[in-house]
Design a protein around this motif. Sequence first.
Motif, PDB file in Angstrom:
ATOM      1  N   ALA A   1     -30.817   0.602  41.380  1.00 42.48           N
ATOM      2  CA  ALA A   1     -31.353   1.466  40.315  1.00 42.48           C
ATOM      3  C   ALA A   1     -30.416   1.476  39.108  1.00 42.48           C
ATOM      4  N   CYS A   2     -29.116   1.597  39.358  1.00 39.96           N
ATOM      5  CA  CYS A   2     -28.162   1.629  38.229  1.00 39.96           C
ATOM      6  C   CYS A   2     -28.123   0.288  37.504  1.00 39.96           C
ATOM      7  N   LYS A   3     -28.289  -0.807  38.258  1.00 41.93           N
ATOM      8  CA  LYS A   3     -28.348  -2.133  37.594  1.00 41.93           C
ATOM      9  C   LYS A   3     -29.607  -2.205  36.728  1.00 41.93           C
ATOM     10  N   ARG A   4     -30.733  -1.791  37.283  1.00 43.32           N
ATOM     11  CA  ARG A   4     -31.992  -1.863  36.522  1.00 43.32           C
ATOM     12  C   ARG A   4     -31.956  -0.941  35.302  1.00 43.32           C
TER      13      ARG A   4
ATOM     14  N   CYS B   1     -19.923   3.117  38.107  1.00 42.48           N
ATOM     15  CA  CYS B   1     -20.200   2.145  37.023  1.00 42.48           C
ATOM     16  C   CYS B   1     -19.541   2.560  35.711  1.00 42.48           C
ATOM     17  N   GLY B   2     -18.991   3.775  35.665  1.00 43.95           N
ATOM     18  CA  GLY B   2     -18.306   4.211  34.451  1.00 43.95           C
ATOM     19  C   GLY B   2     -19.121   5.156  33.585  1.00 43.95           C
ATOM     20  N   ALA B   3     -20.213   5.693  34.125  1.00 46.15           N
ATOM     21  CA  ALA B   3     -20.995   6.665  33.350  1.00 46.15           C
ATOM     22  C   ALA B   3     -20.075   7.784  32.872  1.00 46.15           C
ATOM     23  N   SER B   4     -20.243   8.179  31.613  1.00 42.44           N
ATOM     24  CA  SER B   4     -19.316   9.206  31.088  1.00 42.44           C
ATOM     25  C   SER B   4     -19.782  10.611  31.445  1.00 42.44           C
ATOM     26  N   VAL B   5     -21.084  10.813  31.485  1.00 46.68           N
ATOM     27  CA  VAL B   5     -21.643  12.119  31.855  1.00 46.68           C
ATOM     28  C   VAL B   5     -22.824  11.875  32.780  1.00 46.68           C
ATOM     29  N   VAL B   6     -22.832  12.597  33.904  1.00 50.91           N
ATOM     30  CA  VAL B   6     -23.991  12.540  34.802  1.00 50.91           C
ATOM     31  C   VAL B   6     -24.477  13.957  35.050  1.00 50.91           C
ATOM     32  N   CYS B   7     -25.755  14.167  34.787  1.00 47.36           N
ATOM     33  CA  CYS B   7     -26.382  15.471  35.031  1.00 47.36           C
ATOM     34  C   CYS B   7     -27.459  15.276  36.092  1.00 47.36           C
ATOM     35  N   VAL B   8     -27.494  16.183  37.058  1.00 49.55           N
ATOM     36  CA  VAL B   8     -28.454  16.073  38.168  1.00 49.55           C
ATOM     37  C   VAL B   8     -29.360  17.303  38.168  1.00 49.55           C
ATOM     38  N   THR B   9     -30.657  17.081  38.370  1.00 44.43           N
ATOM     39  CA  THR B   9     -31.601  18.200  38.461  1.00 44.43           C
ATOM     40  C   THR B   9     -32.116  18.345  39.893  1.00 44.43           C
ATOM     41  N   ASP B  10     -32.540  19.533  40.223  1.00 39.40           N
ATOM     42  CA  ASP B  10     -33.272  19.775  41.475  1.00 39.40           C
ATOM     43  C   ASP B  10     -33.864  21.182  41.400  1.00 39.40           C
TER      44      ASP B  10
ATOM     45  N   VAL C   1     -26.722   0.992  33.667  1.00 38.89           N
ATOM     46  CA  VAL C   1     -25.624   1.972  33.592  1.00 38.89           C
ATOM     47  C   VAL C   1     -24.294   1.222  33.491  1.00 38.89           C
ATOM     48  N   THR C   2     -23.506   1.588  32.510  1.00 38.43           N
ATOM     49  CA  THR C   2     -22.211   0.923  32.305  1.00 38.43           C
ATOM     50  C   THR C   2     -21.211   1.929  31.749  1.00 38.43           C
ATOM     51  N   LEU C   3     -20.046   1.430  31.288  1.00 37.22           N
ATOM     52  CA  LEU C   3     -19.003   2.324  30.774  1.00 37.22           C
ATOM     53  C   LEU C   3     -19.569   3.220  29.674  1.00 37.22           C
ATOM     54  N   GLY C   4     -19.441   4.509  29.839  1.00 39.88           N
ATOM     55  CA  GLY C   4     -19.833   5.440  28.778  1.00 39.88           C
ATOM     56  C   GLY C   4     -21.293   5.855  28.777  1.00 39.88           C
ATOM     57  N   THR C   5     -22.098   5.324  29.700  1.00 37.90           N
ATOM     58  CA  THR C   5     -23.527   5.701  29.712  1.00 37.90           C
ATOM     59  C   THR C   5     -23.678   7.175  30.116  1.00 37.90           C
ATOM     60  N   LYS C   6     -24.585   7.864  29.419  1.00 38.45           N
ATOM     61  CA  LYS C   6     -24.912   9.253  29.778  1.00 38.45           C
ATOM     62  C   LYS C   6     -26.178   9.206  30.628  1.00 38.45           C
TER      63      LYS C   6
ATOM     64  N   GLY D   1     -26.122  18.223  25.376  1.00 37.91           N
ATOM     65  CA  GLY D   1     -25.761  18.287  23.955  1.00 37.91           C
ATOM     66  C   GLY D   1     -26.417  17.168  23.168  1.00 37.91           C
ATOM     67  N   GLU D   2     -27.123  16.314  23.843  1.00 32.00           N
ATOM     68  CA  GLU D   2     -27.892  15.209  23.251  1.00 32.00           C
ATOM     69  C   GLU D   2     -28.797  14.682  24.373  1.00 32.00           C
ATOM     70  N   ARG D   3     -29.629  13.691  24.041  1.00 28.79           N
ATOM     71  CA  ARG D   3     -30.463  13.131  25.110  1.00 28.79           C
ATOM     72  C   ARG D   3     -29.664  12.128  25.941  1.00 28.79           C
ATOM     73  N   PRO D   4     -29.911  12.051  27.259  1.00 30.26           N
ATOM     74  CA  PRO D   4     -29.258  11.006  28.064  1.00 30.26           C
ATOM     75  C   PRO D   4     -29.746   9.613  27.670  1.00 30.26           C
ATOM     76  N   ASP D   5     -28.869   8.613  27.850  1.00 34.04           N
ATOM     77  CA  ASP D   5     -29.249   7.216  27.567  1.00 34.04           C
ATOM     78  C   ASP D   5     -30.248   6.708  28.599  1.00 34.04           C
ATOM     79  N   VAL D   6     -30.038   7.163  29.810  1.00 29.26           N
ATOM     80  CA  VAL D   6     -30.753   6.608  30.955  1.00 29.26           C
ATOM     81  C   VAL D   6     -31.144   7.741  31.887  1.00 29.26           C
ATOM     82  N   THR D   7     -32.349   7.678  32.434  1.00 21.50           N
ATOM     83  CA  THR D   7     -32.746   8.658  33.442  1.00 21.50           C
ATOM     84  C   THR D   7     -33.186   7.922  34.696  1.00 21.50           C
ATOM     85  N   ILE D   8     -32.660   8.371  35.833  1.00 24.68           N
ATOM     86  CA  ILE D   8     -33.043   7.766  37.110  1.00 24.68           C
ATOM     87  C   ILE D   8     -33.805   8.839  37.887  1.00 24.68           C
TER      88      ILE D   8
END
Length: 348
Positions: free
Chosen positions: A160-163, A191-200, A166-171, A237-244
């Motif tokens: 999933a992260c490859k698809r 993978c170096g994500a700078s910020v990861v937010c999880v929902t549930d 996700v790399t250095l600094g990805t939100k 504080g902004e939109r994430p680059d990627v959502t899984i």
Amino acid sequence: MADTNLTAILYAKGDIRLEDTSIPEPGPGQVQLCMQHVGICGSDVHYWQHGNIGDFVVKAPMILGHEAAGIVSKIGDGVTSLKIGDRVAIEPGVPCRRCMDCKRGRYNLCPDMAFCATPPIHGNLARYYVHDADFCYKLPDHVSTEEGALLEPLSVGVHACKRAGVTLGTKVLICGAGPIGLVNLLTAKACGASVVCVTDLDEKRLAMAKEMGADHVVKITSKDPKEMADKIVETFGERPDVTIECSGAPPSTRTAILSTRSGGCVVLVGMGPSSVELPVMDAAVREVDIRGIFRYVNCYPTALNMVASGSVNVKPLITHRFKLEQTMDAFETTLRGDGIKVMIECKK
Ligand code: NAD
Ligand code: 572
Ligand code: ZN
């Protein structure tokens, strides 16, 4: 080593039986494995509860289990890559190797894939099991067979992260904090994500996500996707680059699209209804790519490296442990959703 083969067999919806079966012999290119650990996946529980997942119907008794590791106990003709006593993680899907999808290297898309515990293919929740040697990965001494079993869900996170890129600094936003959301969290951080937010929806699952390294968690309190997207964007504080997306819940999939930055990517991991109403025009005009994943391909070596090098720690995912004889307790525990990963020890 045991001289009988205690095996967890799903006969039909609601009917798991522990029975002795014959010990399988390895054919050419195969190894016999003395099974050590098998994790229970949501799909094992789903087949037990419903007798099917979509068109995959349990029509004949099927051995459960596909998150597994074992010790090589016999070698079939022509196997040179492994020897008796090697501890291995088992990649549970063996493709045909001949079709165009296989030849292109996308063997996870092979229409003739034989995947453990997906009807009509048997799984490996047993004392002994036979598998193609080239889909077994030798574990270094410092990687346990519990960790070996966890390479299976971890590989879903890797793919999933490859698809998602996700790399250095990805939100990164991860929707859903079940085992699959959490392996995506671990992988994204590695993978170096700078910020990861999880929902549930569930506080306990969010607490687990925090413990496992989430920078932020957002409790989902409404089915209004815009309201939840606003809450998520405010948290970042902004939109994430990627959502899984790892819940499969339709409102969450809508929120995933609405939250992601223009030009970003949403990866659909969670499986929900076959048709879902989505804000596709919002995705189209903001060039938000929507990608799917189907299990994983060529991810076991990466997942093993991540664990062996210490860049991820999967051990905290295991919240419950049972012996093979306690399989029913293990399944009931998983069904209640008490923990995250329920692990079964198969050796006598
Ligand atoms: P799980 O049921 O344990 O976890 C799902 C989590 O999502 C739960 O914690 C639940 O509370 C949460 N959730 C429900 N509704 C939500 C919402 N609206 N917003 C946010 N979170 C919500 O399942 P799991 O084992 O973690 O698997 C997750 C999904 O991934 C399943 O649908 C599974 O079938 C799928 N999966 C897909 C692949 C693939 O190849 N695409 C591989 C493995 C698993
Ligand atoms: O570990 C692999 C895995 N894959 C899951 C779920 C749980 N574990 N998927 C969701 C269900 N699909 S499916 O296509 N199917 C039953 C074959 O609906 C496979 C991927
Ligand atoms: Zn699974």
